[in-house]
Design an enzyme around this catalytic site. Structure first.
Site, PDB file in Angstrom:
ATOM      1  N   ASP A 248      35.277  40.925  43.342  1.00 58.39           N
ATOM      2  CA  ASP A 248      36.395  40.463  44.058  1.00 58.39           C
ATOM      3  C   ASP A 248      36.742  40.931  45.480  1.00 58.39           C
ATOM      4  O   ASP A 248      37.964  40.824  45.990  1.00 58.39           O
ATOM      5  CB  ASP A 248      37.581  40.917  43.086  1.00 58.39           C
ATOM      6  CG  ASP A 248      37.489  42.169  42.571  1.00 58.39           C
ATOM      7  OD1 ASP A 248      36.874  42.959  43.115  1.00 58.39           O
ATOM      8  OD2 ASP A 248      38.394  42.542  41.794  1.00 58.39           O
ATOM      9  N   SER A 249      35.931  41.835  45.863  1.00 55.73           N
ATOM     10  CA  SER A 249      35.838  42.188  47.321  1.00 55.73           C
ATOM     11  C   SER A 249      35.935  40.954  48.119  1.00 55.73           C
ATOM     12  O   SER A 249      36.213  40.741  49.307  1.00 55.73           O
ATOM     13  CB  SER A 249      34.779  43.036  47.697  1.00 55.73           C
ATOM     14  OG  SER A 249      33.653  42.559  47.236  1.00 55.73           O
TER      15      SER A 249
ATOM     16  N   ASP B 216      32.736  38.414  38.732  1.00 56.46           N
ATOM     17  CA  ASP B 216      33.689  39.510  38.721  1.00 56.46           C
ATOM     18  C   ASP B 216      34.936  39.145  38.586  1.00 56.46           C
ATOM     19  O   ASP B 216      35.995  38.351  39.033  1.00 56.46           O
ATOM     20  CB  ASP B 216      33.690  40.433  40.397  1.00 56.46           C
ATOM     21  CG  ASP B 216      34.237  41.824  40.126  1.00 56.46           C
ATOM     22  OD1 ASP B 216      34.549  42.157  39.022  1.00 56.46           O
ATOM     23  OD2 ASP B 216      34.435  42.385  41.149  1.00 56.46           O
TER      24      ASP B 216
ATOM     25  N   LYS C 298      31.642  41.228  35.243  1.00 53.99           N
ATOM     26  CA  LYS C 298      32.030  42.505  35.504  1.00 53.99           C
ATOM     27  C   LYS C 298      33.265  42.576  35.205  1.00 53.99           C
ATOM     28  O   LYS C 298      34.241  41.800  35.769  1.00 53.99           O
ATOM     29  CB  LYS C 298      31.528  43.201  36.900  1.00 53.99           C
ATOM     30  CG  LYS C 298      32.098  44.247  37.175  1.00 53.99           C
ATOM     31  CD  LYS C 298      31.308  44.903  38.350  1.00 53.99           C
ATOM     32  CE  LYS C 298      32.202  44.530  39.460  1.00 53.99           C
ATOM     33  NZ  LYS C 298      33.507  45.252  39.498  1.00 53.99           N
TER      34      LYS C 298
ATOM     35  N   GLU D 162      36.643  45.466  35.407  1.00 53.81           N
ATOM     36  CA  GLU D 162      36.987  47.240  35.711  1.00 53.81           C
ATOM     37  C   GLU D 162      37.652  47.602  34.403  1.00 53.81           C
ATOM     38  O   GLU D 162      38.629  47.102  33.898  1.00 53.81           O
ATOM     39  CB  GLU D 162      38.029  47.306  36.998  1.00 53.81           C
ATOM     40  CG  GLU D 162      37.212  46.959  38.247  1.00 53.81           C
ATOM     41  CD  GLU D 162      38.374  47.055  39.233  1.00 53.81           C
ATOM     42  OE1 GLU D 162      39.380  47.604  39.362  1.00 53.81           O
ATOM     43  OE2 GLU D 162      37.938  46.708  40.576  1.00 53.81           O
TER      44      GLU D 162
ATOM     45  N   GLU E 196      31.672  53.713  40.878  1.00 50.39           N
ATOM     46  CA  GLU E 196      32.046  53.651  42.332  1.00 50.39           C
ATOM     47  C   GLU E 196      32.914  55.015  42.602  1.00 50.39           C
ATOM     48  O   GLU E 196      34.005  55.505  41.765  1.00 50.39           O
ATOM     49  CB  GLU E 196      33.061  52.492  42.346  1.00 50.39           C
ATOM     50  CG  GLU E 196      33.573  52.156  43.732  1.00 50.39           C
ATOM     51  CD  GLU E 196      34.414  51.160  44.346  1.00 50.39           C
ATOM     52  OE1 GLU E 196      34.241  50.002  43.303  1.00 50.39           O
ATOM     53  OE2 GLU E 196      34.823  50.927  45.348  1.00 50.39           O
TER      54      GLU E 196
HETATM   55  O1  KIV Z   1      34.353  43.761  44.419  1.00 55.20           O
HETATM   56  C1  KIV Z   1      33.201  44.345  44.554  1.00 55.20           C
HETATM   57  O2  KIV Z   1      32.600  43.753  45.396  1.00 55.20           O
HETATM   58  C2  KIV Z   1      32.680  45.230  43.651  1.00 55.20           C
HETATM   59  C3  KIV Z   1      31.637  46.149  44.081  1.00 55.20           C
HETATM   60  C4  KIV Z   1      31.916  46.942  45.169  1.00 55.20           C
HETATM   61  C5  KIV Z   1      30.927  46.806  43.123  1.00 55.20           C
HETATM   62  O3  KIV Z   1      33.171  45.573  42.549  1.00 55.20           O
END
Ligand code: KIV
Length: 267
Positions: free
Chosen positions: A46-47, A85, A115, A117, A184
């Site tokens: 989600d970056s 994510d 993924k 969190e 992280e």
């Molecule tokens: O959103 C993302 O890119 C991430 C990674 C930094 C693990 O969660």
């Protein structure tokens, strides 16, 4: 370089053989095509919010945007294992909605896993997802989706009580059935302790060299944002500079009449 499609089984074999797992983020098909031969896992993080969509944080990213980019990456991928994510507020409100949203990654975007969190609190939900056949990668330590409740981005687990809570988080995620855990922003020695305490691969980002593998945000290691250089990232290229130079030359050639030449024109 791998030749056949990476699966959870092949990731686990590498982990058990003591091979470091290589993970990276990507956000579109062309990036995925370039990265694919070199990495085990591609995460459409989600970056995405900051690296491609121009938001200040990850919080604004929607599930439709995330699915759209995950599907694009899946069209460029060859052998790497693809993880989508789950954005802020697309899981955790209630189990039915969370599980349906997780399922969309597998049904609609080509992702092989999701993924999400969270530690101990997320474990019961993750157990349900896993029981339905949705592989889950956990994520503990610095949680960018908690930037407001945490009062910013900072290293987690420096105090003994925080470190022990993170150890408990990792254990609960392992018990819930995750196939790996992103760690992280924690001190390197805690990264080792967590890694030694679980039987699933840990994938570190700012968690030291002792994790089972590493992940980085693509634009950080390629130097695409001259104004953002996080301490945990090593810059392997200066793409902002290379791209600026190329576009400057392109603009100069057009303005001077140098481009296009006969070679770039049709008779
Ligand atoms: O959103 C993302 O890119 C991430 C990674 C930094 C693990 O969660």
């Amino acid at each position: 370089m791998a030749d056949s499609k990476t699966t959870i089984r092949s990731l686990m074999s590498k982990y058990k053989a003591g091979e470091k797992l290589v993970a990276i983020t990507a956000y579109d098909a062309l990036q995925a095509k370039i990265l694919d031969p070199f990495v085990d896992i591609i995460l459409v993080g989600d970056s995405l919010g900051m690296t491609a969509l121009g938001y200040a944080t990850t919080l604004e990213v929607t599930i439709e945007q995330s699915l759209h980019h995950t599907a694009a990456v899946s069209r460029g991928i060859g052998q790497a294992f693809l993880v989508g994510d789950m954005p802020f507020m697309t899981f955790g409100i209630n189990d039915d909605e969370s599980i349906r949203n997780a399922g969309r990654y597998l049904k609609e975007s080509g992702a092989q896993a999701v993924k999400l969190e969270g530690g101990q609190k997320a474990a019961p939900l993750i157990r349900k997802m896993v029981s339905l056949g949705i592989p889950v990668m956990g994520h503990i330590g610095l949680l960018p989706q908690h930037v407001n409740s945490d009062g910013g981005y900072h290293v987690h687990g420096k105090e003994p009580h925080e470190a022990s809570a993170l150890m408990d988080d990792a254990k609960s995620l392992e018990e819930a059935g995750v196939f790996s855990i992103v760690i992280e922003g924690v001190p390197a020695d805690l990264g080792v302790k967590i890694t030694d305490s679980v039987n699933v691969p840990t994938i570190g980002i700012g968690a030291g060299a002792g994790c089972s593998g590493q992940i980085q945000v693509l634009s950080d290691i390629l130097g695409m944002d001259a104004d953002f250089k996080p301490q945990h990232a090593r810059q392997y290229a200066d793409l902002a500079d290379i791209i600026s130079g190329a576009i400057d030359a392109y603009a100069t050639d057009i303005r001077s009449g140098e481009f296009p030449s006969d070679k770039e024109s049709f008779k």
